[in-house]
Scaffold this motif. Structure first.
Motif, PDB file in Angstrom:
ATOM      1  N   VAL A 134       0.843  -1.192   0.000  1.00 14.03           N
ATOM      2  CA  VAL A 134       0.000   0.000   0.000  1.00 14.03           C
ATOM      3  C   VAL A 134       0.876   1.240   0.000  1.00 14.03           C
ATOM      4  O   VAL A 134       1.806   1.360   0.807  1.00 14.03           O
ATOM      5  CB  VAL A 134      -0.924   0.017   1.218  1.00 14.03           C
ATOM      6  CG1 VAL A 134      -1.762   1.289   1.226  1.00 14.03           C
ATOM      7  CG2 VAL A 134      -1.824  -1.211   1.231  1.00 14.03           C
ATOM      8  N   GLU A 135       0.583   2.148  -0.890  1.00 12.69           N
ATOM      9  CA  GLU A 135       1.297   3.418  -0.938  1.00 12.69           C
ATOM     10  C   GLU A 135       0.285   4.548  -0.816  1.00 12.69           C
ATOM     11  O   GLU A 135      -0.752   4.542  -1.487  1.00 12.69           O
ATOM     12  CB  GLU A 135       2.086   3.571  -2.228  1.00 12.69           C
ATOM     13  CG  GLU A 135       2.886   4.868  -2.295  1.00 12.69           C
ATOM     14  CD  GLU A 135       3.686   5.000  -3.594  1.00 12.69           C
ATOM     15  OE1 GLU A 135       3.446   4.220  -4.517  1.00 12.69           O
ATOM     16  OE2 GLU A 135       4.538   5.904  -3.659  1.00 12.69           O
ATOM     17  N   LEU A 136       0.593   5.517   0.026  1.00 11.54           N
ATOM     18  CA  LEU A 136      -0.244   6.698   0.201  1.00 11.54           C
ATOM     19  C   LEU A 136       0.538   7.924  -0.260  1.00 11.54           C
ATOM     20  O   LEU A 136       1.690   8.103   0.133  1.00 11.54           O
ATOM     21  CB  LEU A 136      -0.634   6.868   1.667  1.00 11.54           C
ATOM     22  CG  LEU A 136      -1.384   5.708   2.320  1.00 11.54           C
ATOM     23  CD1 LEU A 136      -1.640   6.014   3.790  1.00 11.54           C
ATOM     24  CD2 LEU A 136      -2.679   5.410   1.599  1.00 11.54           C
ATOM     25  N   VAL A 137      -0.089   8.744  -1.067  1.00  8.90           N
ATOM     26  CA  VAL A 137       0.558   9.945  -1.580  1.00  8.90           C
ATOM     27  C   VAL A 137      -0.347  11.143  -1.319  1.00  8.90           C
ATOM     28  O   VAL A 137      -1.478  11.195  -1.827  1.00  8.90           O
ATOM     29  CB  VAL A 137       0.863   9.824  -3.075  1.00  8.90           C
ATOM     30  CG1 VAL A 137       1.498  11.115  -3.586  1.00  8.90           C
ATOM     31  CG2 VAL A 137       1.788   8.640  -3.344  1.00  8.90           C
ATOM     32  N   GLU A 138       0.181  12.082  -0.551  1.00  5.69           N
ATOM     33  CA  GLU A 138      -0.560  13.302  -0.266  1.00  5.69           C
ATOM     34  C   GLU A 138      -0.277  14.360  -1.327  1.00  5.69           C
ATOM     35  O   GLU A 138       0.809  14.390  -1.913  1.00  5.69           O
ATOM     36  CB  GLU A 138      -0.178  13.886   1.096  1.00  5.69           C
ATOM     37  CG  GLU A 138      -0.369  12.977   2.287  1.00  5.69           C
ATOM     38  CD  GLU A 138       0.898  12.239   2.660  1.00  5.69           C
ATOM     39  OE1 GLU A 138       1.024  11.822   3.827  1.00  5.69           O
ATOM     40  OE2 GLU A 138       1.778  12.090   1.777  1.00  5.69           O
ATOM     41  N   SER A 139      -1.245  15.228  -1.527  1.00  8.99           N
ATOM     42  CA  SER A 139      -1.070  16.370  -2.424  1.00  8.99           C
ATOM     43  C   SER A 139      -1.991  17.486  -1.957  1.00  8.99           C
ATOM     44  O   SER A 139      -2.883  17.260  -1.134  1.00  8.99           O
ATOM     45  CB  SER A 139      -1.377  15.987  -3.877  1.00  8.99           C
ATOM     46  OG  SER A 139      -2.721  15.571  -3.998  1.00  8.99           O
ATOM     47  N   GLY A 140      -1.742  18.675  -2.484  1.00  6.89           N
ATOM     48  CA  GLY A 140      -2.615  19.801  -2.186  1.00  6.89           C
ATOM     49  C   GLY A 140      -2.060  20.798  -1.189  1.00  6.89           C
ATOM     50  O   GLY A 140      -2.697  21.813  -0.922  1.00  6.89           O
ATOM     51  N   GLY A 141      -0.893  20.517  -0.641  1.00  2.00           N
ATOM     52  CA  GLY A 141      -0.301  21.463   0.281  1.00  2.00           C
ATOM     53  C   GLY A 141       0.252  22.677  -0.456  1.00  2.00           C
ATOM     54  O   GLY A 141       0.266  22.736  -1.678  1.00  2.00           O
ATOM     55  N   GLY A 142       0.696  23.646   0.331  1.00  2.00           N
ATOM     56  CA  GLY A 142       1.265  24.847  -0.272  1.00  2.00           C
ATOM     57  C   GLY A 142       1.259  26.006   0.686  1.00  2.00           C
ATOM     58  O   GLY A 142       1.074  25.839   1.895  1.00  2.00           O
ATOM     59  N   LEU A 143       1.468  27.181   0.129  1.00  2.00           N
ATOM     60  CA  LEU A 143       1.494  28.425   0.894  1.00  2.00           C
ATOM     61  C   LEU A 143       0.143  29.123   0.750  1.00  2.00           C
ATOM     62  O   LEU A 143      -0.347  29.296  -0.371  1.00  2.00           O
ATOM     63  CB  LEU A 143       2.614  29.327   0.378  1.00  2.00           C
ATOM     64  CG  LEU A 143       2.686  30.738   0.966  1.00  2.00           C
ATOM     65  CD1 LEU A 143       2.990  30.681   2.460  1.00  2.00           C
ATOM     66  CD2 LEU A 143       3.743  31.553   0.224  1.00  2.00           C
ATOM     67  N   VAL A 177       1.094  28.622   6.377  1.00  2.00           N
ATOM     68  CA  VAL A 177       0.115  29.700   6.453  1.00  2.00           C
ATOM     69  C   VAL A 177       0.848  30.960   6.901  1.00  2.00           C
ATOM     70  O   VAL A 177       1.346  31.044   8.020  1.00  2.00           O
ATOM     71  CB  VAL A 177      -1.013  29.367   7.432  1.00  2.00           C
ATOM     72  CG1 VAL A 177      -2.082  30.464   7.388  1.00  2.00           C
ATOM     73  CG2 VAL A 177      -1.622  28.007   7.110  1.00  2.00           C
ATOM     74  N   SER A 178       0.927  31.903   5.991  1.00  2.00           N
ATOM     75  CA  SER A 178       1.696  33.113   6.273  1.00  2.00           C
ATOM     76  C   SER A 178       1.231  34.236   5.360  1.00  2.00           C
ATOM     77  O   SER A 178       0.829  34.004   4.215  1.00  2.00           O
ATOM     78  CB  SER A 178       3.185  32.853   6.055  1.00  2.00           C
ATOM     79  OG  SER A 178       3.933  34.054   6.211  1.00  2.00           O
TER      80      SER A 178
END
Length: 127
Positions: free
Chosen positions: A2-11, A125-126
């Protein structure tokens, strides 16, 4: 495997929103639908902490008090994907966010109950 890949992060600026996704591969949709999922985060200089969890069918969710009313966890078992909708983000939400999956159906708040982890996605968050 099983592999989990997150996405959608950022500034993002304070008060803004992000939606994190967690895509699971290496398992069938049928198996994915038997796994609980969770989100955890680790801020700079802090220990990893629980953020949110959802049971295998998506009918039960729990979120940490410090994100209640701002973050929502959900999942799409037809696409092997989990989500974390984050609204009204604050600088204190800055962290690496990790998704996790457990071979149990019940929503879980303890990180030691999870069997699979993603690599994490940075949320800053900045202004």
């Amino acid at each position: 495997q099983v592999e989990l890949v997150e996405s959608g992060g950022g500034l993002v600026q304070p008060g803004g929103s992000l939606r994190l996704s967690c895509a699971a591969s290496g398992i069938s949709t049928r198996t994915f639908s038997t796994y609980a999922m969770g989100w955890f985060r680790q801020g700079p200089g802090k220990e990893q902490e629980f953020v949110a969890t959802i049971n295998s069918h998506g009918g039960t969710t729990y979120v940490a008090d410090f994100v209640k009313g701002r973050f929502t966890i959900s999942r799409d078992n037809t696409n092997n994907t989990g989500y974390l909708q984050m609204n009204n983000l604050q600088p204190t939400d800055t962290a690496v966010y990790y998704c996790a999956a457990s071979k149990t159906r019940t929503a879980l708040t303890d990180r030691y109950d999870y069997h699979f982890w993603g690599q994490g996605t940075q949320v800053t968050v900045s202004s």
